[in-house]
Write a protein that holds these residues in place. Structure first.
Motif, PDB file in Angstrom:
ATOM      1  N   THR A 200       0.836  -1.207   0.000  1.00  0.00           N
ATOM      2  CA  THR A 200       0.000   0.000   0.000  1.00  0.00           C
ATOM      3  C   THR A 200       0.873   1.262   0.000  1.00  0.00           C
ATOM      4  OG1 THR A 200      -0.176  -0.299   2.380  1.00  0.00           O
ATOM      5  CG2 THR A 200      -2.045  -1.001   1.086  1.00  0.00           C
ATOM      6  N   GLY A 201       1.965   1.221   0.776  1.00  0.00           N
ATOM      7  CA  GLY A 201       2.867   2.376   0.804  1.00  0.00           C
ATOM      8  C   GLY A 201       3.542   2.594  -0.534  1.00  0.00           C
ATOM      9  N   GLY A 202       4.081   1.518  -1.107  1.00  0.00           N
ATOM     10  CA  GLY A 202       4.766   1.616  -2.397  1.00  0.00           C
ATOM     11  C   GLY A 202       3.845   2.035  -3.518  1.00  0.00           C
ATOM     12  N   SER A 203       2.567   1.634  -3.387  1.00  0.00           N
ATOM     13  CA  SER A 203       1.626   1.942  -4.476  1.00  0.00           C
ATOM     14  C   SER A 203       1.398   3.449  -4.615  1.00  0.00           C
ATOM     15  CB  SER A 203       0.297   1.233  -4.246  1.00  0.00           C
ATOM     16  OG  SER A 203      -0.374   1.831  -3.166  1.00  0.00           O
ATOM     17  N   ILE A 204       1.638   4.184  -3.522  1.00  0.00           N
ATOM     18  CA  ILE A 204       1.432   5.647  -3.571  1.00  0.00           C
ATOM     19  C   ILE A 204       2.264   6.236  -4.705  1.00  0.00           C
ATOM     20  CG2 ILE A 204       1.891   7.800  -2.323  1.00  0.00           C
ATOM     21  CD1 ILE A 204       1.424   6.174   0.261  1.00  0.00           C
ATOM     22  N   VAL A 205       3.506   5.770  -4.804  1.00  0.00           N
ATOM     23  CA  VAL A 205       4.387   6.322  -5.833  1.00  0.00           C
ATOM     24  C   VAL A 205       4.367   5.452  -7.098  1.00  0.00           C
ATOM     25  CG1 VAL A 205       6.406   5.232  -4.775  1.00  0.00           C
ATOM     26  CG2 VAL A 205       6.727   7.145  -6.263  1.00  0.00           C
ATOM     27  N   ALA A 206       4.159   4.124  -6.918  1.00  0.00           N
ATOM     28  CA  ALA A 206       4.302   3.207  -8.061  1.00  0.00           C
ATOM     29  C   ALA A 206       3.269   3.429  -9.166  1.00  0.00           C
ATOM     30  CB  ALA A 206       4.218   1.771  -7.572  1.00  0.00           C
ATOM     31  N   MET A 207       2.029   3.711  -8.763  1.00  0.00           N
ATOM     32  CA  MET A 207       0.972   3.855  -9.768  1.00  0.00           C
ATOM     33  C   MET A 207       1.320   4.964 -10.769  1.00  0.00           C
ATOM     34  SD  MET A 207      -1.290   1.629  -8.981  1.00  0.00           S
ATOM     35  CE  MET A 207       0.032   0.630  -8.385  1.00  0.00           C
ATOM     36  N   ASP A 208       1.962   6.002 -10.212  1.00  0.00           N
ATOM     37  CA  ASP A 208       2.236   7.178 -11.031  1.00  0.00           C
ATOM     38  C   ASP A 208       3.575   7.084 -11.757  1.00  0.00           C
ATOM     39  OD1 ASP A 208       1.318   9.877 -11.701  1.00  0.00           O
ATOM     40  OD2 ASP A 208       3.198  10.475 -10.761  1.00  0.00           O
ATOM     41  N   ILE A 209       4.447   6.226 -11.246  1.00  0.00           N
ATOM     42  CA  ILE A 209       5.854   6.350 -11.620  1.00  0.00           C
ATOM     43  C   ILE A 209       6.128   5.990 -13.082  1.00  0.00           C
ATOM     44  CG2 ILE A 209       6.844   4.081 -11.051  1.00  0.00           C
ATOM     45  CD1 ILE A 209       8.818   5.822  -9.225  1.00  0.00           C
ATOM     46  N   ILE A 210       5.368   5.086 -13.639  1.00  0.00           N
ATOM     47  CA  ILE A 210       5.515   4.834 -15.083  1.00  0.00           C
ATOM     48  C   ILE A 210       4.171   5.068 -15.781  1.00  0.00           C
ATOM     49  CG2 ILE A 210       6.059   3.159 -16.880  1.00  0.00           C
ATOM     50  CD1 ILE A 210       8.075   1.886 -15.112  1.00  0.00           C
ATOM     51  N   ALA A 211       3.095   4.444 -15.205  1.00  0.00           N
ATOM     52  CA  ALA A 211       1.775   4.590 -15.854  1.00  0.00           C
ATOM     53  C   ALA A 211       1.379   6.069 -15.933  1.00  0.00           C
ATOM     54  CB  ALA A 211       0.737   3.790 -15.085  1.00  0.00           C
ATOM     55  N   GLY A 212       1.593   6.799 -14.830  1.00  0.00           N
ATOM     56  CA  GLY A 212       1.256   8.222 -14.813  1.00  0.00           C
ATOM     57  C   GLY A 212       2.117   9.007 -15.798  1.00  0.00           C
ATOM     58  N   GLU A 213       3.393   8.630 -15.874  1.00  0.00           N
ATOM     59  CA  GLU A 213       4.303   9.316 -16.816  1.00  0.00           C
ATOM     60  C   GLU A 213       3.879   9.069 -18.261  1.00  0.00           C
ATOM     61  OE1 GLU A 213       8.191  10.264 -16.697  1.00  0.00           O
ATOM     62  OE2 GLU A 213       8.669   9.477 -14.721  1.00  0.00           O
ATOM     63  N   LYS A 214       3.426   7.823 -18.510  1.00  0.00           N
ATOM     64  CA  LYS A 214       2.949   7.534 -19.875  1.00  0.00           C
ATOM     65  C   LYS A 214       1.768   8.419 -20.215  1.00  0.00           C
ATOM     66  CE  LYS A 214       3.642   2.686 -19.641  1.00  0.00           C
ATOM     67  NZ  LYS A 214       2.997   1.387 -19.620  1.00  0.00           N
ATOM     68  N   GLU A 215       0.866   8.521 -19.247  1.00  0.00           N
ATOM     69  CA  GLU A 215      -0.358   9.279 -19.469  1.00  0.00           C
ATOM     70  C   GLU A 215      -0.049  10.755 -19.717  1.00  0.00           C
ATOM     71  OE1 GLU A 215      -3.020   8.441 -16.318  1.00  0.00           O
ATOM     72  OE2 GLU A 215      -4.789   8.913 -17.512  1.00  0.00           O
TER      73      GLU A 215
END
Lengths: 655, 249
Positions: A200-215
């Motif tokens: 849960t802690g890692g997901s805070i940054v992980a969701m955005d770290i590549i998928a968010g950058e792609k978007e």
């Protein structure tokens, strides 16, 4: 690896996170503030409830022929025995109505057993009212004590030489220290909790770290710089690991503060002993665990095309991550077994041994190695994903999104099955009305598997004959299918035994599953319908129908059989069933691929399940078979597969 | 003769589940000289972006070769990117960095000499006229301001070769003209520029040579004068229609 670039990228990632004020506030600050508020509130309400219950005067009525005697027992035992219990007898013409109207908290109905004239006492209360339930429980305790005292008095009156408690006193004594007992208890769940916190802690940054950058389009900008893919992925991996560890530490610190301020009460006898070596061993296990979890999250983020899509994948991946972490809960598992090769499960088991004061040092190093290799493999996979055109440049395939139809279905089929999996899991956990044998099976089979499959066919305008492989087959295939039924079942049992040597399923669990699996009060025809006919039709429509159709063009036949089989196994949520069911799924998929038809699979599936019901019902002990018997079954099974291979359909997708 | 950009038989094939094999770029050849603006002119879906993505090493070619200053895009992708600036409508900026931080980050990550980064950042802030909002986060800038910051970050490490993939898409006339002016200035500084567009007037105004790309293939490549002579048409729009209107050989 260019370390300067890596450092620059790592700092950049952390800077991006810290500057996302809303994310930091909502994901770190708010939970850190809310948790103590929730705990204080919960403690306040619990204390208040306990105080209110202790101060309540419990009004009750005693009725029936033994009322006088019961009153005497209450009077004699109430003082001192249960100090916070204030009973007050009152009178009521109709105790049941008085209880209903809240005028009394419970009533005691006495009678006399006509056979032996022994008095019978019944306490009637309202289970939906706290005070009524609590009062009845206390009165029940009081009367039990009274009964015991009465029995002692009667025995003494009849010349019994000693008090009943002195006949053969039993005194259990544990030779484990308090620290070992605590270590055993804490060790069962520590890894699970850490995995939860890191995910849960890692997901805070992980969701955005590549998928968010792609978007946002910044990934393409980054990929055109001189930084290598390995540096980019490693920096992102380090950022997720750091945040995951940071959040886990914050929460751990929170817990220590709560314990210090007694917001959380530790159980009696709680004692943890952690010498320096144990702390170092735990670090040796937790660091690669954090890195591996970060790598899983990174891969998920790399695979998803958008932030929203990454969030969709997170929940099933999170649950899958928790399953191996529960290994320490299973009794009898030790590090010095094949479990050391199962990522996360190996950490869970080794951590418990460390906390119990019995670390297995060589196996701790093996576990570290396995986790490190897993983490590196996941990272390399993530890096490879950043070279996949369909992932980093999805614009080439936008036509399907607009046009819909089979093209779009093939892209979305896994999402549908992820959703179906989540629905089954959520419904089983949250809707008790659907947890009965019949309701659960009807819901899962008819609504989820068959219903969702037909919905997919309608939504994506699929040709039903093609999507479900509705083709006739040659007579030899039917013969092969009939041969394959008992042989396949015996083989899947052999797989279960093999798996059981690696991760032994507790006997109690198996017995309970067996009891729940086959209800005793159900007529045979209904049993065979619910366990054999219904799953065979509905699950084959789902898995060997639409799922196979959706993945057929993406994968080669062997990959296809493995993928569909594995997904089929994952739907059988019980841990010890996943591998044998996945094995059966691989077989059924191979049959569907070879024959180009769903029908032989339905027959084998139905026959396999019916065989299992019949074997359980008739007490056939497959575990007593020798390995040579399993070998014979494998040969017969191979013959059946060979017949299907020889008569395979030209359009089956096999070479 | 050694060209800063050399492309030979470059091919990119995609596999799509419903459409089968798609040859987005089909064996193209071209080369660009120093101080030249080389235009890739084509309609949407012609293969321009895929070609440029292969040159910038985002995508790997299916076959053929491409080299930037003798660094092969497959064998030495990092060497390629170090000497390359890539700008497209799809390459966005980090919204939570300031304009100054953006330029500094891209200069450093592209391995511009560390000691000269502050001086380079100051120069680019002045040159692109972004000093007024240099310390404002990108997310708060207007489209025109962002475009200037984007141009500055593209050249932050002073690359000898710059790719502009449809750089004026979504810009108003004034900002588009400003971008064109910047591209010309960069050419005058001796940079090799590959410029893709589907806007004919832009190609006419900027490009020293133009390659007409259609269906993944380069149909012809020449100066504007050369193309006029070959087709007998004056306007690039008519020239393009003459090429693209007939099926690729």
């Amino acid at each position: 690896m260019n370390w300067g670039t890596l450092r620059l990228l790592y700092i950049h990632e952390l800077k991006m996170l810290l500057r996302a004020r809303r994310t930091v506030v909502m994901s770190i600050v708010v939970p850190a503030l809310i948790m103590p508020i929730v705990l204080v509130g919960s403690k306040y309400s619990t204390d208040r409830r306990a105080r209110a219950l202790a101060e309540t005067t419990y009004r009750y009525v005693v009725t029936g022929p033994e009322a006088g005697r019961v009153r005497g027992l209450i009077r004699d035992n109430v003082d001192g025995t249960l100090p916070q219990f204030l009973p007050e007898e009152t009178s009521a013409a109709d105790p049941a109505r008085s209880l209903e109207n809240g005028l009394i908290h419970f009533y005691i109905q006495t009678s006399r057993n006509p056979a032996d004239a022994v008095p019978v006492v019944q306490i009637v209360f309202r289970g939906d009212r706290d005070v009524s339930r609590n009062g009845s429980e206390r009165m029940s305790d009081l009367l039990r004590r009274a009964r015991r005292n009465q029995a002692d008095v009667l025995l003494a009156a009849r010349g019994f030489p000693a008090g009943p408690n002195q006949v053969f006193p039993v005194e259990p004594e544990s030779i484990a220290s308090a620290a070992q007992v605590t270590g055993s208890d804490v060790g069962r769940f520590l890894t699970v909790i850490l995995v939860m916190l890191m995910f849960t802690g890692g997901s805070i940054v992980a969701m955005d770290i590549i998928a968010g950058e792609k978007e946002r389009g910044t990934l393409e900008t980054l990929l055109t710089t001189a930084a290598g893919r390995a540096e980019i992925v490693t920096a992102k991996q380090l950022a997720i690991t750091s945040v995951g560890i940071f959040i886990a530490l914050i929460q751990a610190l929170n817990f220590l503060i709560y314990i210090r301020f007694r917001l959380i009460e530790l159980p009696a006898g709680f004692a943890i002993e952690l010498p320096l070596v144990s702390i170092l061993n735990l670090l040796l296990l937790f660091l690669p665990l954090a890195a591996a979890i970060a790598a899983v999250l990174l891969m998920l983020s790399a695979y998803a095309k958008t932030y929203k899509e990454a969030q969709l994948y997170f929940f099933p991946v999170y649950l899958l991550g928790l399953v191996p972490a529960l290994a320490a809960v299973l009794p009898g598992i030790r590090s010095r077994s094949a479990i050391a090769l199962v990522p996360i499960a190996n950490v869970s088991v080794a951590v418990r041994e460390i906390l119990m004061g019995r670390p297995d040092q060589p196996m701790i190093f093996v576990t570290f190695g396995v986790m490190a290799v897993t983490g590196i493999w996941l990272m390399r996979t993530s890096a490879r994903m950043l070279t996949r055109e369909d992932i980093i440049a999805p614009g080439h395939f936008e036509a399907e999104t607009l046009l819909g139809g089979p093209g779009l279905f093939r892209k979305r089929v896994l999402r549908w099955f992820a959703l179906m999996w989540a629905v089954i899991f959520a419904v089983a956990a949250n809707i008790p009305q659907l947890s009965t044998f019949r309701a659960q099976l009807l819901f899962n089979e008819v609504v989820v598997f068959a219903g969702a499959s037909l919905l997919m066919i309608k939504v994506y305008r699929l040709n039903i004959r093609e999507a479900l492989s509705l083709r006739s087959v040659r007579p030899a295939v039917w013969l092969a299918a009939l041969i394959a039924i008992p042989a396949g079942h015996v083989m899947s049992f052999a797989v279960f035994r093999l798996v059981n040597t690696v991760i032994p399923a507790p006997q109690q669990l198996l017995e309970q599953f067996s009891r729940d699996f086959i209800p005793k009060d159900m007529p045979a025809w209904e049993l065979y319908f619910f366990l054999a006919v219904l799953p065979a039709i509905c699950e084959e429509i789902g898995f060997r129908g639409v799922l196979l159709y959706g993945l057929r063009r993406k994968l080669k036949p062997v990959e296809l059989a493995l993928a569909v089989g594995l997904i089929f196994g994952m739907f059988h949520i019980t841990l010890f069933r996943i591998v044998p069911t996945a094995f059966m799924g691989v077989i059924l998929t191979a049959v569907a691929v070879m024959t180009g038809s769903i029908f032989p699979g339905i027959l084998i599936h139905m026959g396999n399940n019916a065989f299992a019901v019949w074997a359980a019902d008739s007490g056939l002990a497959l575990q007593s078979l020798r390995w040579s018997d399993y070998g014979a079954a494998a040969l017969i099974f191979a013959l059946a597969m060979w017949i299907m291979w020889r008569t395979r359909a030209s359009s089956s997708g096999c070479p | 003769m050694s060209y800063p950009v050399l492309v030979r038989g470059l091919t990119k094939t995609f596999y799509d589940e419903s459409r089968g094999e798609i040859r987005a770029v089909d064996g193209i050849d071209f080369e660009c000289g120093e101080g030249e603006i080389f235009g890739l002119l084509g309609a949407n879906g012609a293969g321009k972006t895929t070609t440029l993505r292969m040159l910038s090493t985002i995508l790997t070619p299916t076959s053929g070769s491409a080299a930037i200053l003798n660094h092969d895009v497959v064998r030495d992708p990092e060497g390629v990117r170090k000497h390359l600036g890539f700008y497209s409508a799809g390459t966005a900026l980090y919204p939570r960095l300031t304009a100054r931080e953006t330029i500094e980050f891209f200069a450093r990550i592209n391995q511009y000499p560390s000691s000269r980064v502050p001086e380079r950042v100051r120069y680019l802030v002045d040159r692109f006229g972004i000093s007024k909002y240099a310390d404002v986060r990108v997310e708060k800038l207007s489209t025109g301001m962002k475009q200037k910051v984007s141009l500055a970050r593209t050249v932050a490490h002073d690359p000898p070769i710059i790719i502009f993939d449809e750089p004026t898409v979504g810009l108003d006339v004034l900002n588009a003209l400003e971008a064109q002016q910047t591209i010309k200035e960069l050419r005058d500084e001796g940079k090799t520029i590959i410029f893709s567009t589907h806007i004919m007037s832009e190609a006419e105004r900027l490009c020293d040579r133009i390659a007409i790309i259609h269906g993944g293939r380069i149909l012809d490549c020449d100066t504007l004068a050369g193309l006029r002579e070959k087709t007998g048409k004056h306007y690039l729009e008519d020239i393009f229609v003459q090429y693209a209107g007939r099926p690729a050989e």
